[in-house]
Design a protein around this motif. Structure first.
Motif, short mmCIF file in Angstrom:
data_model
loop_
_atom_site.label_atom_id
_atom_site.label_comp_id
_atom_site.label_asym_id
_atom_site.label_seq_id
_atom_site.Cartn_x
_atom_site.Cartn_y
_atom_site.Cartn_z
N GLY A 33 -40.79 19.96 -10.94
CA GLY A 33 -39.76 19.52 -10.01
C GLY A 33 -38.94 18.41 -10.62
N ASP B 96 -43.47 15.45 -12.03
CA ASP B 96 -43.40 16.14 -10.72
C ASP B 96 -43.76 17.59 -10.99
OD1 ASP B 96 -42.33 14.06 -8.91
OD2 ASP B 96 -40.56 14.17 -10.17
N GLY C 284 -46.35 21.29 -9.62
CA GLY C 284 -47.17 21.95 -8.61
C GLY C 284 -47.71 23.27 -9.16
N VAL D 116 -46.57 13.82 -6.05
CA VAL D 116 -46.08 15.20 -6.10
C VAL D 116 -46.56 15.80 -7.42
CG1 VAL D 116 -44.06 16.71 -6.05
CG2 VAL D 116 -44.09 14.61 -4.69
N TRP E 282 -50.01 20.46 -2.99
CA TRP E 282 -49.05 21.11 -3.90
C TRP E 282 -49.76 22.03 -4.90
CZ3 TRP E 282 -45.81 20.24 -0.60
CH2 TRP E 282 -45.53 18.97 -0.09
N TRP F 23 -46.95 28.30 0.23
CA TRP F 23 -45.68 27.74 -0.22
C TRP F 23 -44.51 28.31 0.59
CZ3 TRP F 23 -44.42 23.71 -3.25
CH2 TRP F 23 -45.39 23.19 -4.10
N TYR G 47 -44.34 26.52 3.72
CA TYR G 47 -43.75 25.18 3.56
C TYR G 47 -42.23 25.25 3.67
CZ TYR G 47 -48.15 23.17 1.64
OH TYR G 47 -49.42 22.70 1.46
N LEU H 171 -38.81 16.10 1.15
CA LEU H 171 -39.53 17.09 0.35
C LEU H 171 -38.60 18.18 -0.17
CD1 LEU H 171 -42.74 17.39 2.57
CD2 LEU H 171 -42.58 16.30 0.32
N SER H 172 -37.61 18.53 0.64
CA SER H 172 -36.65 19.55 0.22
C SER H 172 -35.90 19.11 -1.02
CB SER H 172 -35.65 19.84 1.35
OG SER H 172 -36.30 20.41 2.47
N PHE I 275 -38.51 19.88 -3.84
CA PHE I 275 -39.01 21.23 -4.06
C PHE I 275 -37.94 22.32 -4.08
CE2 PHE I 275 -42.93 19.04 -2.58
CZ PHE I 275 -43.68 19.27 -3.72
N LEU J 154 -37.37 23.44 -7.87
CA LEU J 154 -38.48 23.91 -8.70
C LEU J 154 -38.02 24.86 -9.81
CD1 LEU J 154 -41.38 24.63 -6.17
CD2 LEU J 154 -41.06 22.62 -7.64
N ARG K 57 -38.26 31.78 -4.01
CA ARG K 57 -36.88 31.29 -4.09
C ARG K 57 -35.91 32.26 -3.41
NH1 ARG K 57 -35.45 27.60 -7.61
NH2 ARG K 57 -36.78 28.31 -9.30
#
Length: 265
Positions: free
Chosen positions: A43, A58, A60, A98, A105, A112, A115, A130-131, A134, A137, A151
């Motif tokens: 991220g 960052d 996950g 994160v 994560w 996911w 989320y 958070l948006s 993430f 990504l 995505r």
């Protein structure tokens, strides 16, 4: 050597990716093959290919829905090995936690997806924060489909949700350039950074945030800021002149920041 900020960002990020992939392979050598497919995702600036010196990490893990509860022992150990290794290489632990060592994560593809659905449908302050992390990504290693499928659904949902985009726009506009009423710089008043201002927070972040909103509004799947602005201009989400000005500003400020960091080193 006269390279642009974008070239420097690409080069430094390529080094970070190489460290990460090497650590993942060393972890698999130590732990054995993964019980189910996974995707290690980055991220922040690493995802956007915009890293400079002294970045934190960052990241996950998106794990196949075939994962059994007992498989998490493997992925927890994998995440610990890689995150500890990155920290040892100079990529400090994320202050906001994160990282894949945080169970939140390190989840299955289905979790996911849940989320993203929740963040889009209920854009409260934490969801917006958070948006901003993430929605940028990028795949670093593993099964590409695990992220690309998420995505695809996420972009469709966000593009069709005007309320979410309005909240994201409002959130982006909170990061304002440090300019006063008479267009002078507003400096930090006290502390160790007195009489300075933060180029990342006050100058780069507003452009990055706006580019993300424009990209989401047109369903652009690229996460690099320059590419997002170009794609958005091509889709008439903003003018070509406006996109060019933002790209020029990003390059100029990014170069200033990199030169300043080089002088500090």
């Amino acid at each position: 050597a006269g390279g642009t900020a974008q070239h420097v960002g690409n080069a430094i990020t390529a080094v970070t990716d190489a460290f990460t992939i090497r650590l993942l392979k060393l972890a698999e050598d130590k732990l054995g093959p993964p019980p189910v497919p996974y995707a290690w995702v980055a991220g922040g600036s690493q995802a956007r290919m915009e890293q400079s010196s002294h970045s934190d990490q960052d990241n996950g893990l998106i794990i196949s829905n075939d994962m059994k509860p007992e498989d998490d022992h493997y992925f927890e150990a994998l995440a610990r090995y890689v995150c500890d290794g990155l920290n040892a290489c100079g990529y400090i632990y994320c202050p906001g936690n994160v990282m894949a060592i945080n169970p939140e994560w390190r989840q299955t593809q289905k979790v996911w997806e849940g989320y993203f659905n929740k963040w889009i449908q209920t854009p409260e302050p934490m969801a917006l924060m958070l948006s901003s992390v993430f929605f940028d990504l990028r795949m670093v290693h593993g099964e590409d489909a695990l992220l690309s499928e998420i995505r695809k659904k996420m972009l469709k949902q966000s593009r069709e949700n005007g309320i979410f985009l309005a909240f994201m726009t409002g959130n982006a506009l909170k990061h304002r350039p440090p300019l006063g009423f008479f267009r002078g710089f507003v400096l930090i008043r006290d502390g160790e950074h007195a009489n300075t201002f933060d180029l990342k927070l006050g100058a780069l972040m507003p452009i990055t945030e706006l580019a993300r909103v424009y990209a989401l509004s047109v369903g652009c799947d690229d996460v690099n800021t320059v590419n997002r602005l170009r794609h958005s201009a091509a889709a008439n989400a903003l003018s070509r002149e406006g996109a060019a000005n933002l790209i020029d500003a990003l390059e100029f400020i990014g170069t200033l920041r990199i030169r300043h960091q080089a002088q500090q080193i």
